[in-house]
Design an enzyme around this catalytic site. Structure first.
Site, PDB file in Angstrom:
ATOM      1  N   SER A 244       0.801  -1.215   0.000  1.00  0.00           N
ATOM      2  CA  SER A 244       0.000   0.000   0.000  1.00  0.00           C
ATOM      3  C   SER A 244       0.838   1.271   0.000  1.00  0.00           C
ATOM      4  CB  SER A 244      -0.956  -0.033   1.189  1.00  0.00           C
ATOM      5  OG  SER A 244      -1.950   0.953   1.064  1.00  0.00           O
TER       6      SER A 244
ATOM      7  N   LYS B 202      -0.917  -3.934  -3.345  1.00  0.00           N
ATOM      8  CA  LYS B 202      -2.157  -3.358  -2.818  1.00  0.00           C
ATOM      9  C   LYS B 202      -2.168  -1.874  -3.176  1.00  0.00           C
ATOM     10  CE  LYS B 202      -5.451  -1.998   0.133  1.00  0.00           C
ATOM     11  NZ  LYS B 202      -5.916  -0.602   0.285  1.00  0.00           N
TER      12      LYS B 202
END
Length: 388
Positions: A303, A328
């Site tokens: 992320s 992600k």
């Protein structure tokens, strides 16, 4: 494998990979709204970056109808989310969400232990946080942890042991007690500790040599960007820097951008879309653009950590060493439900400065390295130093 009682497996892991992806999913919405993480009620309908109308309305309607019928809004929302096809969607209890917020503030409820599983399935204490309940009780690194609240921990995954220490099954809060069975040499004893709200440093710095400083970022909690900037300023002039993002599961996008600003003199960090509306994140000017830089990544780099890695790689600022990152690259928006629980749905995806989509793909390092990645980074830095 090792773990700290700051982190644990989610209580309902299949429901959006919740706590393992704590920093990767819950508050990425900060970038979409342009605000710091706060009460998800602030992201109510009409807010910039609100969830796609169809999904959001379905979840909200299901929760409201359940509340009107005297049923659980949270359970109704979970069913609606499961039908949405959104792999990152999740529903959290009010307590879980508050816990996430504490963690992103650099706080956690626990006793201050780090542990790992040794040969023979024994759990060993590897670190005791100064000033923590464990430290006050005299627990030391090297002690064997035999049990938690009477349950043997031998053979358990470290993440399960951490969950027991934190009291996740009962939403334990600061002030609750936990009983540890310990062993040190020939001494076997039981210690009852009272959990506390503790602070943790997400940034650690150590010097490999006069020529190399390693800055490890465990997660992008509040203040990480400033901490990294300070570490860069304190590094010896001309020395190489290793930015270690291995196992970093993400966090506050604002802090990832602030960290990028420590190494860039302005410019694009990432683009992202929210319901088709394209937006951009930019670094501040004045960062260190001359010190040789290597970024270490692995499959646990997720992320916001991938967002940072992609920016440094695409901008030619860092050589990325390690293994492919997790992949992600989506943006979530939280929404408060009638019973105080929180539903979270994907509202968009981000791309690196060169337009690379991360979600489901990850970032490929410039140099593949698994074991010995840090040593490889040192070798790369020596070469970068020669070039400069």
């Amino acid at each position: 494998m090792s773990g700290r009682d700051l982190f644990c497996q989610p209580r309902r892991f299949g429901r959006g990979a919740a706590l393992t992806l704590l920093f990767a999913s819950v508050f990425v919405a900060g970038a979409a709204t342009g605000s710091l993480p706060g009460d998800p009620g602030e992201a109510a309908p009409g807010a910039t970056g609100a969830a796609p109308a169809g999904r959001s309305e379905d979840v909200t309607r299901a929760a409201e109808e359940a509340a009107a019928d005297g049923k659980s809004p949270m359970e109704a929302a979970q069913r609606a989310v499961s039908r949405s096809g959104d792999r990152w969607a999740a529903v959290y209890s009010e307590g879980e969400y508050e816990e996430f917020a504490e963690s992103l503030d650099g706080r956690y409820t626990g006793v201050g232990l780090e542990a790992r599983r040794e040969r023979g399935d024994r759990i060993e204490v590897t670190k005791v946080q100064p000033g923590s309940p464990a430290a006050a009780a005299g627990v030391r690194a090297g002690d064997r942890l035999r049990s938690v609240d009477g349950r043997s921990v031998d053979g358990l995954p470290v993440t399960d042991v951490v969950s027991l220490l934190r009291g996740d099954a009962t939403d334990a809060h600061a002030g609750t007690t936990v009983r540890l069975g310990l062993e040190r040499g020939t001494r076997v004893w039981t210690e009852t500790l009272r959990r506390a709200l503790l602070s943790t440093d997400s940034v650690t710095v150590h010097r490999l040599s006069d020529d190399t400083t390693v800055i490890t970022v465990a997660a992008f909690t509040k203040g990480v960007g400033d901490s990294v900037r300070s570490a860069v300023r304190d590094a010896p002039a001309g020395a190489g820097i290793v930015l270690d993002l291995r196992g970093n599961s993400g966090g506050l996008v604002t802090e990832a951008v602030s960290t990028a600003s420590a190494f860039l003199d302005g410019g694009l960090v990432a683009t992202y879309d929210v319901d088709g509306d394209q937006r951009a994140l930019h670094a501040d000017g004045g960062g260190d653009t001359t010190s040789p830089l290597v970024t270490l990544v692995d499959g646990g780099t997720m992320s916001a950590a991938e967002l940072l890695t992609g920016a440094l790689q695409d901008r030619g600022r860092a050589v990325v060493v390690g293994s492919r990152t997790f992949g992600k690259g989506s943006v979530q928006m939280p929404r408060r439900l009638p019973d105080g629980s929180v539903a979270e749905l994907t509202v968009g995806h981000y791309r690196t400065p060169s337009g690379h989509g991360v979600d489901g793909r990850g970032i490929t390092p410039d140099l593949e390295a698994d074991d010995g990645a840090l040593q490889r980074a040192e070798t790369v830095l020596s070469g970068l130093g020669d070039v400069s």
